[in-house]
Design an enzyme around this catalytic site. Structure first.
Site, PDB file in Angstrom:
ATOM      1  N   ARG A 131      -9.084  -8.382  -2.266  1.00 41.76           N
ATOM      2  CA  ARG A 131      -9.254  -6.972  -2.641  1.00 41.76           C
ATOM      3  C   ARG A 131      -9.298  -6.854  -4.160  1.00 41.76           C
ATOM      4  NH1 ARG A 131      -4.668  -2.970  -4.268  1.00 41.76           N
ATOM      5  NH2 ARG A 131      -5.820  -1.035  -4.477  1.00 41.76           N
ATOM      6  N   ARG A 169      -4.914  11.378 -12.993  1.00 41.16           N
ATOM      7  CA  ARG A 169      -3.990  10.504 -13.727  1.00 41.16           C
ATOM      8  C   ARG A 169      -3.636  11.125 -15.067  1.00 41.16           C
ATOM      9  NH1 ARG A 169      -2.902   5.289 -12.206  1.00 41.16           N
ATOM     10  NH2 ARG A 169      -3.972   4.610 -10.298  1.00 41.16           N
ATOM     11  N   LYS A 181      -9.566   4.989   2.956  1.00 42.00           N
ATOM     12  CA  LYS A 181      -8.148   4.952   2.623  1.00 42.00           C
ATOM     13  C   LYS A 181      -7.535   6.324   2.898  1.00 42.00           C
ATOM     14  CE  LYS A 181      -6.916   2.731  -1.119  1.00 42.00           C
ATOM     15  NZ  LYS A 181      -6.879   2.277  -2.542  1.00 42.00           N
ATOM     16  N   THR A 212       0.714  -1.212   1.164  1.00 42.63           N
ATOM     17  CA  THR A 212       1.691  -0.702   0.193  1.00 42.63           C
ATOM     18  C   THR A 212       3.119  -1.163   0.458  1.00 42.63           C
ATOM     19  OG1 THR A 212       0.344   1.319   0.010  1.00 42.63           O
ATOM     20  CG2 THR A 212       2.441   1.282  -1.158  1.00 42.63           C
TER      21      THR A 212
END
Length: 480
Positions: free
Chosen positions: A32, A69, A213, A271
């Site tokens: 990934r 962000r 996702k 995660t």
């Protein structure tokens, strides 16, 4: 050998061929690439070195998706409970103690008084007190530090961001150029988000597969439609655990896995699977149990993030996960099969696949072989989570890499340049050499007769010795 697949996040700062080869032999099935931390040059380097190790390793690249962000800070900023701070949508300005700048210009329009704004995966919590002239005034809720470019989450609010950033679009075109296998689209909110990525791939005539996702409430609300238009799903528990009450995550994980199995689509649990192994050589007991529980819930794959991208013990993390997976699979099969419900069989393929898996229990079949151009039969077999691996002969090299995400499949690329009986016998000999089956064991074979025009339409079961030496008891495989 484990049947659950392992996805490893790889950094361009640590992706030399020798390192990747060790990771591959330790149990890594998919590489990934996190585009939030890799440049174009870095992406090219990871792909080149991965392909040098083996053309069979699948590669998955992330998009950033509709995320917010904080901007760059000269140094980590310390905050104390009760302090008052401004948050402003100035993406080109640095963040300082009194003014936190974020990448989303219209933040003040999408939040309201009482909302909590969480930074750095929830490490720092600030509550909105008022909104004045485009500035969001917040009160710090806990002591903490804020570094550069940290994630910003606002649970319960819809942030009106575009599905793809300009950088995402560039990276999608780069993925097409490099023939990458999967695009994991971040923060998917609806089927429309997936289709926007698919539109670009169609324009480029690319067969890259999309993994959605799931990491926010909108994605959960639209999960059925998202699964329908995706190749597979990743349960990204980091942001998801911030966007929804954390106590709901186990139930959400179980539900999504169930839905993906029903749809015959691969599902990844991600995660903090072995988070402590970023800095420690051994995992906690809770992490071991978390991995095992994901396998008991029948996930196709597990993902390592910081553990392999930047951690001190990347190889040990993969080895540890592989051992846990192998043990969990043995334990669950001691109690019987995974007991995947089979009362909603939709077609002939599912009926035959179900019976092939059940033959391992009732007839003692030790292995299953199938061949495929599309992978549909192989993924259907995977969805029933049998106790023995399924050898999937792939007539496309890329199909072999796509099937690296599906539980229990041993994908093997084979050019279709020989009669099918020769190809299958070669596969059978490989299973014997690797120790999966013996000459006295039974083997099942799913395929299509009549040139494959009718799809998978027969299941045959026989002893291995008769299949390898057809003159003993008649030919096992159909003649061309």
């Amino acid at each position: 050998m484990k049947q659950t697949k392992i996805v490893c996040s790889i950094s361009d700062f640590r992706c030399d061929v020798d390192f990747l080869r060790k990771m591959f032999f330790a149990g890594m099935n998919v590489v990934r690439i996190n585009t939030a931390h890799a440049s174009e040059e870095g992406i090219r380097k990871i792909v080149k070195n991965t392909r040098a190790v083996s053309p069979h390793i699948a590669i998955l690249i992330d998009t950033k998706g509709p995320e917010v962000r904080s901007t760059i800070a000269d140094a980590p900023i310390e905050y104390k409970t009760g302090e008052t701070v401004k948050i402003v949508g100035h993406p080109d300005e640095k963040t300082a103690h009194d003014v936190i700048n974020v990448s989303y210009k219209d933040l003040a329009q999408d939040v309201k008084v009482g909302d909590h704004i969480l930074f750095d995966d929830g490490e720092l919590d600030m509550e909105v007190r008022c909104i004045e002239n485009g500035e969001v005034i917040v009160e710090v809720q806990n002591d903490g530090k804020l570094g550069s470019r940290k994630s910003v989450n606002i649970p319960g609010e819809h942030i009106d961001l575009p599905t793809l950033t300009e950088k995402d679009i560039r990276n999608i075109h780069l993925a097409v150029e490099l023939d990458i296998d999967f695009i994991a689209h971040s923060f998917v909110r609806s089927a429309a988000d997936v289709l926007e990525v698919q539109k670009i791939l169609d324009e480029c005539q690319s067969d890259i597969k999309i993994i959605s996702k799931i990491e926010n409430q909108e994605g959960l609300d639209n999960i059925d439609d998202i699964i329908n238009v995706s190749y597979g799903v990743m349960i990204a528990r980091g942001d998801l655990g911030i966007e929804v009450p954390i106590e709901q995550i186990p139930g959400i994980q179980r539900s999504i896995i169930r839905k993906c199995i029903d749809a015959k689509k691969p599902v990844i649990v991600a995660t903090q699977m072995l988070h402590t192994m970023i800095n420690n050589p051994r995992p906690t007991r809770a992490e071991v149990t978390d991995i095992a529980n994901a396998i008991y819930e029948r996930t196709d794959a597990l993902m390592l993030s910081g553990e392999t991208a930047s951690g001190k013990y990347p190889l040990e993390a993969v080895q540890t996960m592989a051992r846990i997976a192998e043990r969990a699979e043995k334990d669950i099969h001691k109690l019987g099969f995974f007991n995947v419900p089979t009362n909603n069989l939709k077609d002939q393929r599912e009926f035959l696949a179900k019976n092939a898996i059940e033959a391992t229990e009732y007839l003692g079949v030790k292995g299953i072989i199938t061949d495929s151009v599309t992978g549909q039969t192989a993924r259907t077999l995977a969805s029933f989570r049998g106790p023995n691996p399924v050898l999937a002969i792939c007539y496309r090299e890329k199909l072999q890499r796509w099937l690296n995400l599906s539980y229990g499949l041993l994908p093997l690329y084979q050019e279709r340049n020989k009669p099918s009986q020769h190809i299958f016998r070669a596969a059978l000999r490989m299973l014997r050499q690797k120790g999966y089956i013996g000459v006295d064991d039974k083997i099942a074979y799913l395929s299509a007769s009549m040139g494959g025009e009718c799809g998978t339409n027969f299941l045959e079961i026989n002893k291995v010795e008769y299949a390898l030496e057809p003159n003993l008891k008649g030919d096992f495989f159909p003649q061309e």
